[in-house]
Scaffold this active site. Structure first.
Site, PDB file in Angstrom:
ATOM      1  N   GLU A  74      -4.855 -43.523 -25.649  1.00  0.00           N
ATOM      2  CA  GLU A  74      -5.247 -44.923 -25.270  1.00  0.00           C
ATOM      3  C   GLU A  74      -6.379 -45.366 -26.304  1.00  0.00           C
ATOM      4  O   GLU A  74      -7.326 -44.881 -26.390  1.00  0.00           O
ATOM      5  CB  GLU A  74      -5.920 -45.237 -23.879  1.00  0.00           C
ATOM      6  CG  GLU A  74      -6.168 -46.514 -23.524  1.00  0.00           C
ATOM      7  CD  GLU A  74      -6.809 -46.431 -21.951  1.00  0.00           C
ATOM      8  OE1 GLU A  74      -7.226 -45.624 -21.501  1.00  0.00           O
ATOM      9  OE2 GLU A  74      -6.545 -47.364 -21.353  1.00  0.00           O
ATOM     10  N   CYS A  83      -7.250 -52.047 -20.054  1.00  0.00           N
ATOM     11  CA  CYS A  83      -6.221 -50.882 -19.611  1.00  0.00           C
ATOM     12  C   CYS A  83      -4.908 -51.680 -19.737  1.00  0.00           C
ATOM     13  O   CYS A  83      -4.074 -50.704 -20.341  1.00  0.00           O
ATOM     14  CB  CYS A  83      -6.354 -50.810 -18.213  1.00  0.00           C
ATOM     15  SG  CYS A  83      -6.205 -52.018 -17.132  1.00  0.00           S
ATOM     16  N   GLU A 139      -6.338 -47.194 -10.158  1.00  0.00           N
ATOM     17  CA  GLU A 139      -6.068 -48.166 -11.318  1.00  0.00           C
ATOM     18  C   GLU A 139      -6.667 -47.262 -12.553  1.00  0.00           C
ATOM     19  O   GLU A 139      -7.676 -47.511 -12.664  1.00  0.00           O
ATOM     20  CB  GLU A 139      -6.627 -49.548 -11.000  1.00  0.00           C
ATOM     21  CG  GLU A 139      -6.125 -50.185  -9.931  1.00  0.00           C
ATOM     22  CD  GLU A 139      -4.729 -50.567 -10.148  1.00  0.00           C
ATOM     23  OE1 GLU A 139      -4.131 -50.758 -11.087  1.00  0.00           O
ATOM     24  OE2 GLU A 139      -4.084 -51.069  -9.261  1.00  0.00           O
ATOM     25  N   LYS A 186     -20.102 -48.818  -6.692  1.00  0.00           N
ATOM     26  CA  LYS A 186     -20.628 -48.374  -7.782  1.00  0.00           C
ATOM     27  C   LYS A 186     -20.136 -48.966  -8.778  1.00  0.00           C
ATOM     28  O   LYS A 186     -19.024 -48.589  -9.386  1.00  0.00           O
ATOM     29  CB  LYS A 186     -20.812 -47.070  -7.778  1.00  0.00           C
ATOM     30  CG  LYS A 186     -22.030 -46.248  -8.793  1.00  0.00           C
ATOM     31  CD  LYS A 186     -21.385 -45.037  -9.541  1.00  0.00           C
ATOM     32  CE  LYS A 186     -20.795 -45.334 -10.855  1.00  0.00           C
ATOM     33  NZ  LYS A 186     -21.105 -46.396 -11.830  1.00  0.00           N
TER      34      LYS A 186
HETATM   35  P1  NAP Z   1     -14.626 -44.403 -16.618  1.00  0.00           P
HETATM   36  O1  NAP Z   1     -15.546 -43.331 -17.584  1.00  0.00           O
HETATM   37  O2  NAP Z   1     -13.581 -43.351 -15.759  1.00  0.00           O
HETATM   38  O3  NAP Z   1     -15.619 -44.844 -15.664  1.00  0.00           O
HETATM   39  C1  NAP Z   1     -15.475 -45.695 -14.580  1.00  0.00           C
HETATM   40  C2  NAP Z   1     -16.049 -45.811 -13.467  1.00  0.00           C
HETATM   41  O4  NAP Z   1     -16.247 -44.297 -12.846  1.00  0.00           O
HETATM   42  C3  NAP Z   1     -17.287 -46.029 -13.629  1.00  0.00           C
HETATM   43  O5  NAP Z   1     -18.268 -46.667 -12.662  1.00  0.00           O
HETATM   44  C4  NAP Z   1     -18.406 -44.853 -13.938  1.00  0.00           C
HETATM   45  O6  NAP Z   1     -19.523 -44.771 -13.768  1.00  0.00           O
HETATM   46  C5  NAP Z   1     -17.751 -44.068 -12.824  1.00  0.00           C
HETATM   47  N1  NAP Z   1     -17.537 -42.438 -13.178  1.00  0.00           N
HETATM   48  C6  NAP Z   1     -17.703 -41.752 -14.065  1.00  0.00           C
HETATM   49  N2  NAP Z   1     -17.646 -40.258 -14.113  1.00  0.00           N
HETATM   50  C7  NAP Z   1     -17.788 -40.355 -12.603  1.00  0.00           C
HETATM   51  C8  NAP Z   1     -17.682 -39.242 -11.630  1.00  0.00           C
HETATM   52  N3  NAP Z   1     -17.693 -37.905 -12.316  1.00  0.00           N
HETATM   53  N4  NAP Z   1     -17.439 -39.397 -10.485  1.00  0.00           N
HETATM   54  C9  NAP Z   1     -17.236 -40.587  -9.964  1.00  0.00           C
HETATM   55  N5  NAP Z   1     -17.376 -41.789 -10.549  1.00  0.00           N
HETATM   56  C10 NAP Z   1     -17.571 -41.652 -11.998  1.00  0.00           C
HETATM   57  O7  NAP Z   1     -13.717 -45.304 -17.303  1.00  0.00           O
HETATM   58  P2  NAP Z   1     -14.478 -46.413 -18.146  1.00  0.00           P
HETATM   59  O8  NAP Z   1     -14.679 -45.808 -19.620  1.00  0.00           O
HETATM   60  O9  NAP Z   1     -15.630 -47.141 -17.688  1.00  0.00           O
HETATM   61  O10 NAP Z   1     -13.119 -47.468 -18.211  1.00  0.00           O
HETATM   62  C11 NAP Z   1     -12.112 -47.362 -19.200  1.00  0.00           C
HETATM   63  C12 NAP Z   1     -10.990 -46.724 -18.553  1.00  0.00           C
HETATM   64  O11 NAP Z   1     -10.570 -47.389 -17.515  1.00  0.00           O
HETATM   65  C13 NAP Z   1      -9.600 -46.831 -19.462  1.00  0.00           C
HETATM   66  O12 NAP Z   1      -8.856 -45.661 -19.459  1.00  0.00           O
HETATM   67  C14 NAP Z   1      -8.830 -48.242 -18.896  1.00  0.00           C
HETATM   68  O13 NAP Z   1      -7.609 -48.004 -19.191  1.00  0.00           O
HETATM   69  C15 NAP Z   1      -9.338 -47.944 -17.322  1.00  0.00           C
HETATM   70  N6  NAP Z   1      -9.000 -49.207 -16.524  1.00  0.00           N
HETATM   71  C16 NAP Z   1      -8.037 -49.147 -15.928  1.00  0.00           C
HETATM   72  C17 NAP Z   1      -7.737 -50.343 -15.146  1.00  0.00           C
HETATM   73  C18 NAP Z   1      -6.608 -50.608 -14.170  1.00  0.00           C
HETATM   74  O14 NAP Z   1      -6.536 -51.336 -13.660  1.00  0.00           O
HETATM   75  N7  NAP Z   1      -5.619 -49.591 -14.368  1.00  0.00           N
HETATM   76  C19 NAP Z   1      -8.805 -51.479 -15.346  1.00  0.00           C
HETATM   77  C20 NAP Z   1      -9.458 -51.501 -16.284  1.00  0.00           C
HETATM   78  C21 NAP Z   1      -9.856 -50.225 -16.837  1.00  0.00           C
HETATM   79  P3  NAP Z   1     -20.517 -44.593 -15.128  1.00  0.00           P
HETATM   80  O15 NAP Z   1     -20.326 -46.050 -15.776  1.00  0.00           O
HETATM   81  O16 NAP Z   1     -21.977 -44.666 -14.635  1.00  0.00           O
HETATM   82  O17 NAP Z   1     -20.071 -43.805 -16.128  1.00  0.00           O
END
Ligand code: NAP
Length: 476
Positions: free
Chosen positions: A378, A281, A247, A171
């Site tokens: 963050e 991130c 991650e 997804k």
């Molecule tokens: P996010 O809101 O957690 O979303 C990530 C993914 O999870 C998206 O595909 C999102 O779908 C999905 N998601 C959202 N709600 C969910 C739920 N209730 N159940 C299952 N899946 C769900 O994060 P983001 O805002 O896209 O990304 C930013 C974050 O990612 C930051 O905190 C960043 O540090 C972290 N990140 C970490 C890494 C690493 O390697 N450690 C790399 C990149 C980013 P939708 O798009 O449909 O909401």
């Protein structure tokens, strides 16, 4: 009809209508995308489970050749893929094309790692047995990825999963599903058989991922995204005791010592902080600069920031917009809070006037209190808050005063001191005299609440494997 759900190498229409993918540089819709529902989520697992038996039995070399061809095709289409990433994510073309080559490298790396399926053979100390250790694919893996690296986050999971013999359901983030579709087309061209990779975009993430977490055929969840959603998925994973790779969020310190090469440190900070508009991130979130060199560092960083061009990727800008309006609001609130706490804007780049895009001005912030919210949260935006320090003990305490532990950066003159400081920082990845830590051959991942597990390197393949041993009676 929009047919964007990719199951069994077929493009099908989603159960729940469509949603728009928006260009963050203009605020306008790029095109509608199928909105997957629960039935689509199940159908994707049907396909992945159906393909598992044959895919896990494909010879590692043959799987490797398919991954290698995917690498070559991504490089062939680098410009096109880069433009697509820039369109749906907003990042500059240089950043977008850099992401394509970085992503392609995961297919090349795991094409090579996947043919080295080692094992072990031993004898029990007491004698009487032979132990044969082998590694097997975990099974169907559910992959969930964020919008900030639409190609790389998918590649970093799909390539090792396929190399290990797993099949996957993915997804992608609802803001950036188009890049995943383009990658799927290339994987089909490369020879990925039907059912091995399945993609379900949706505006209702919990519906899709929730269905996968409950499905007994799914044996692994590999998630990249925020710590909050990761914690929720870990709780769901506990119910079925499925393998979990997380991650999660970061809050990277960027440390500059008094004997560092300041020009190098500024160049590194520009990458660590402003690549992708600070939406990584691994982005430097807090700049800890020794008091003796803070004025020089701030002036030199400020000059570079003021020279940044902010705008649409197609216009050759250095920095694009943030992902959406909510991100602009959140970043603005953090900036306002910091100013209220005593911080001061020292340098800023202009943003396009009158644009409907989600722009935020790259900013250098000084006089930032060490406990300000902007250094505890963050930021995920182009603000560089500078905090000064005077002793190594003080800066280590500041760097480690967080529940996050993904990346850190350190610029120092004397290498032994740099290594000592680097080893004292509670982070999975520490860049020493460089502003970039990502490398397919290195184990990417975080300590503390930044995650569990590693992607890339050898260990990235092992995440998708189960270890088994055969204990064989061996009478003496
Ligand atoms: P996010 O809101 O957690 O979303 C990530 C993914 O999870 C998206 O595909 C999102 O779908 C999905 N998601 C959202 N709600 C969910 C739920 N209730 N159940 C299952 N899946 C769900 O994060 P983001 O805002 O896209 O990304 C930013 C974050 O990612 C930051 O905190 C960043 O540090 C972290 N990140 C970490 C890494 C690493 O390697 N450690 C790399 C990149 C980013 P939708 O798009 O449909 O909401």
């Amino acid at each position: 009809m929009t047919t964007d759900i990719f199951i069994d190498n077929q493009w099908i229409a989603g159960a729940d209508g469509t949603f728009d993918v928006v260009d963050p540089a203009t605020g306008e819709a790029i095109r509608p995308v199928s909105n997957g529902g629960t039935a689509d989520a199940r159908a994707a697992v049907d396909a992945a489970a159906g393909a598992l038996v044959s895919w896990r039995n494909v010879a590692p070399r043959e799987r490797g050749e398919i991954l290698r061809r995917t690498f070559e095709l991504m490089i062939r289409d680098c410009d096109e893929l880069g433009e697509l990433i820039a369109a749906e994510n907003g990042k500059s073309l240089i950043d977008a094309k850099g992401e394509v080559t970085y992503s392609a490298e995961f297919f090349r790396w795991f094409a090579e790692e996947g043919v080295r399926m080692g094992g072990d053979y031993g004898t029990a100390p007491a004698g009487g047995t032979r132990t044969v250790v082998t590694h097997h694919p975990v099974g169907v893996a559910a992959l969930v990825t964020p919008w900030n690296f639409p190609a790389a986050m998918a590649a970093r999971k799909i390539a090792p999963a396929l190399a290990a013999g797993c099949t996957v359901v993915l997804k992608p983030a609802s803001e950036t599903p188009l890049t995943a579709f383009a990658m799927a087309k290339l994987m089909v061209e490369a020879g990925v058989p039907a059912g091995v990779v399945n993609i379900v975009p949706s505006k209702s993430a919990s519906k899709i991922v929730g269905a996968w977490m409950e499905d007994p055929r799914v044996r692994l969840i590999s998630f990249t995204g925020s710590t909050g959603i990761g914690q929720m998925l870990l709780k769901q994973a506990a119910d079925r005791v499925i393998n979990s790779a997380m991650e999660l969020g970061g809050n990277a310190p960027f440390i500059v010592t008094e004997d560092a090469d300041i020009d190098e440190a500024v160049a590194g900070a520009m990458i660590a902080k402003f690549r992708g508009g600070g939406q990584a991130c691994t982005a430097a979130n807090r700049l800890y600069v020794h008091a003796e060199v803070a004025a020089e560092f701030t002036a030199k960083l400020g000059a570079k920031v003021e020279a940044l061009t902010v705008g649409q990727a197609s216009e050759g800008s250095d920095i694009g917009p943030l992902i959406n309006a909510a991100a602009v609001d959140k970043t603005q609130k953090l900036l306002d809070g910091a100013i209220e706490a005593g911080a001061r804007v020292a340098h800023q780049a202009p943003i396009p006037a009158g644009s409907k895009g989600f722009y935020f001005p790259p900013t250098v912030l000084v006089d930032v209190p060490a406990d300000a919210e902007i250094v505890r949260e963050e930021i995920f935006g182009p603000i560089a808050p500078i905090v000064t320090w005077t002793s190594d003990e003080e800066v280590i305490a500041l760097a480690n005063d967080t529940e996050m532990g993904l990346a850190a950066y350190l610029y120092a003159g004397e290498l032994q001191r740099a290594i000592r400081l680097g080893e004292s920082i509670e982070a999975g990845m520490v860049g020493i005299n460089r502003g970039l830590v990502s490398d397919p051959a290195a184990p990417f991942g975080g300590m503390k609440q930044s995650g569990i597990g590693r992607e890339g390197a050898r260990v990235g393949l092992e995440e998708f494997q189960e270890t088994q041993y055969l204990s064989i009676a061996w009478p003496n």
